[in-house]
Each structure stands twice: as structure tokens, then as C-alpha cells.
Enzyme design. Structure first.
Site, short mmCIF file in Angstrom:
data_model
loop_
_atom_site.label_atom_id
_atom_site.label_comp_id
_atom_site.label_asym_id
_atom_site.label_seq_id
_atom_site.Cartn_x
_atom_site.Cartn_y
_atom_site.Cartn_z
N HIS A 1 4.04 33.32 31.80
CA HIS A 1 3.75 34.31 30.96
C HIS A 1 5.16 34.92 30.58
CE1 HIS A 1 -0.55 34.17 31.40
NE2 HIS A 1 -0.32 34.83 32.72
N CYS B 1 4.84 32.76 26.34
CA CYS B 1 4.71 33.47 25.44
C CYS B 1 5.63 34.51 25.03
CB CYS B 1 3.48 34.43 25.56
SG CYS B 1 1.85 33.50 25.32
#
Length: 250
Positions: free
Chosen positions: A61, A105
Site C-alpha cells: 500500500h 498506490c
């Protein structure tokens, strides 16, 4: 944390980097303290060995300027990762290529794309040298641009799959920036949940042509990933280290 499909990304990267004659070490699901220690240990490894290239691949992430660790904390991309490979920290790698690849991301925006009509358009000696103390001789590749999500499917991420396919197909004849241009072209064909994906590749003081010396035969296939039902990546960390004489720097 569970990262559905990440095992395929890790295996694709491992086999591709080994095909490029790099020595590979994988570390997964690291806490913040383990992550920071792994970076410092790799810098020390580069300092104590006559490596001619260093490669770091990170999958997790992320936000625009940080990577999430397995304990739901974060590390800063610039301060905790990239800066640790600066010339003042890693002087034995001055003038040698350092490659970074991030599958994460960098925000929560998505790009639905737009339709346009395409037309044609014309285009237009030995000495003491002072070098920067900061990160130099580097290429930094992100799976997406700032503020936007990156995607991953259960079979793996489109970005990692395309990077592996391009490098395995053309690394024997093309220099690295041309390889990344091919990655950009292939990524333009990807639609993830109906959205377009734009990777980003930036240079820091990288001035020479880098050619790999891959193995004679590519006998390992990458995993297939299609463009449907993609989601953002979860967490994880893969760190790559090198063997000697694996590339030409011209």
C-alpha cells in the site's frame, strides 16, 4: 497482511532479475523497524561488495510520499529509502546505476481516460570531480503517477507483469530507458476496472546507457494477468541485490 496475487509478482520479479544475472534476495511483510533495517543492511551490502548495480523493488500500500509496512505504519519514500542510497551513505556506488521500482498506490484518484482524435504532427579526461552527496546515477520507476491508485489482480499486477515481459524480451538488445519506454507503451493498453494507468519513470543524475547481460535463454515464463477486476496492492517488500559483471554502462 494478505496480498492476494503478490506471490506471482514476487516470483515474476525474482525470475526476471535472475535472468538478468542479478543476485536476488526477497523480504516480505516487514514491520516498519524491519523495513528500515533491511534498507540499511542492503546499503551496507553494496558498500562491502564490488557490485556494479543495485536494484530495489518495493510492493505495498502507499500514499504519494510513503509506503505502508506490515504493522500499519509507514516509511517515507524519499527520507527512509531513496536518500539512504545517496553518495554520502553509499560512496562505493558512486557512478554506478541504482534502480528503484515501486508497485504501490500514490493516492486514491482514478483515471477513467478520454477519447481523442489522433492526427499526425511534426516533431522538432581524468581529473578530480565533485559529485553530489545526494542520490545520483539512479532511475526511479513507479507503477502510477502521484495522487493516483495502482492496481493488482489475484494473478498479479499489470505493471509488474509488463515490466517483466519487456525486460525479458528486449534486455539483450535495448538499453534501460528504451525498455521503460516500451513499458509505458504497453501500459497504455491496460484498463483496470475501466480506468487507465500511467506509470512514472524519473532520472536522478543518470546520464549513461545501461545494457544488461542476460542469460542466454529465458526459460521461465511470467504469470498471466488480464485487465479485469483489478484492485490496489496490499503490502509487502521485495529487495534485490546484485552479482558482479551483470551489465554494461556506456
Amino acid at each position: 497482511m494478505t496480498r492476494h496475487g503478490s506471490e506471482n509478482d514476487v516470483e515474476n520479479l525474482r525470475s526476471t532479475l535472475e535472468y538478468l544475472n542479478l543476485k536476488v534476495e526477497v523480504k516480505e511483510n516487514l514491520t516498519q523497524s524491519q523495513f528500515l533495517m533491511a534498507i540499511l543492511e542492503f546499503v551496507e551490502t553494496l558498500e562491502n561488495n564490488d557490485a556494479d548495480i543495485g536494484v530495489v523493488c518495493i510492493m505495498s500500500h502507499g500514499e504519494e510520499d510513503s509506503i505502508e509496512t506490515a504493522d500499519n505504519l509507514s516509511v517515507k519514500i524519499e527520507a527512509d529509502i531513496l536518500s539512504r542510497f545517496g553518495n554520502s551513505y553509499c560512496p562505493s556506488m558512486i557512478g554506478k546505476p541504482k534502480l528503484f521500482l515501486f508497485q504501490a498506490c500514490r493516492g486514491d484518484e482514478e483515471d477513467p481516460g478520454m477519447s481523442v482524435k489522433m492526427g499526425s504532427r511534426s516533431a522538432m579526461t581524468d581529473s578530480v570531480k565533485k559529485v553530489p552527496t545526494t542520490l545520483n546515477d539512479s532511475i526511479i520507476a513507479f507503477s502510477t503517477i502521484p495522487h493516483y491508485v495502482a492496481y493488482r489482480k489475484s494473478e498479479g499486477s499489470p505493471f509488474i507483469k509488463i515490466v517483466c515481459e519487456v525486460f525479458r524480451s528486449y534486455a539483450h538488445e535495448l538499453e534501460i530507458l528504451t525498455l521503460y519506454k516500451e513499458v509505458q507503451s504497453e501500459m497504455e493498453k491496460v484498463e483496470a476496472n475501466g480506468n487507465n494507468v500511467t506509470p512514472e519513470v524519473s532520472l536522478r543524475g543518470f546520464k549513461k546507457d545501461l545494457y544488461f547481460k542476460p542469460r542466454c535463454a529465458d526459460d521461465i515464463s511470467t504469470k498471466e494477468v488480464n485487465n479485469e477486476e483489478c484492485s490496489e496492492p496490499d503490502a509487502g517488500y521485495a529487495k534485490k541485490k546484485t552479482s558482479k559483471k551483470c551489465c554494461h554502462l556506456l
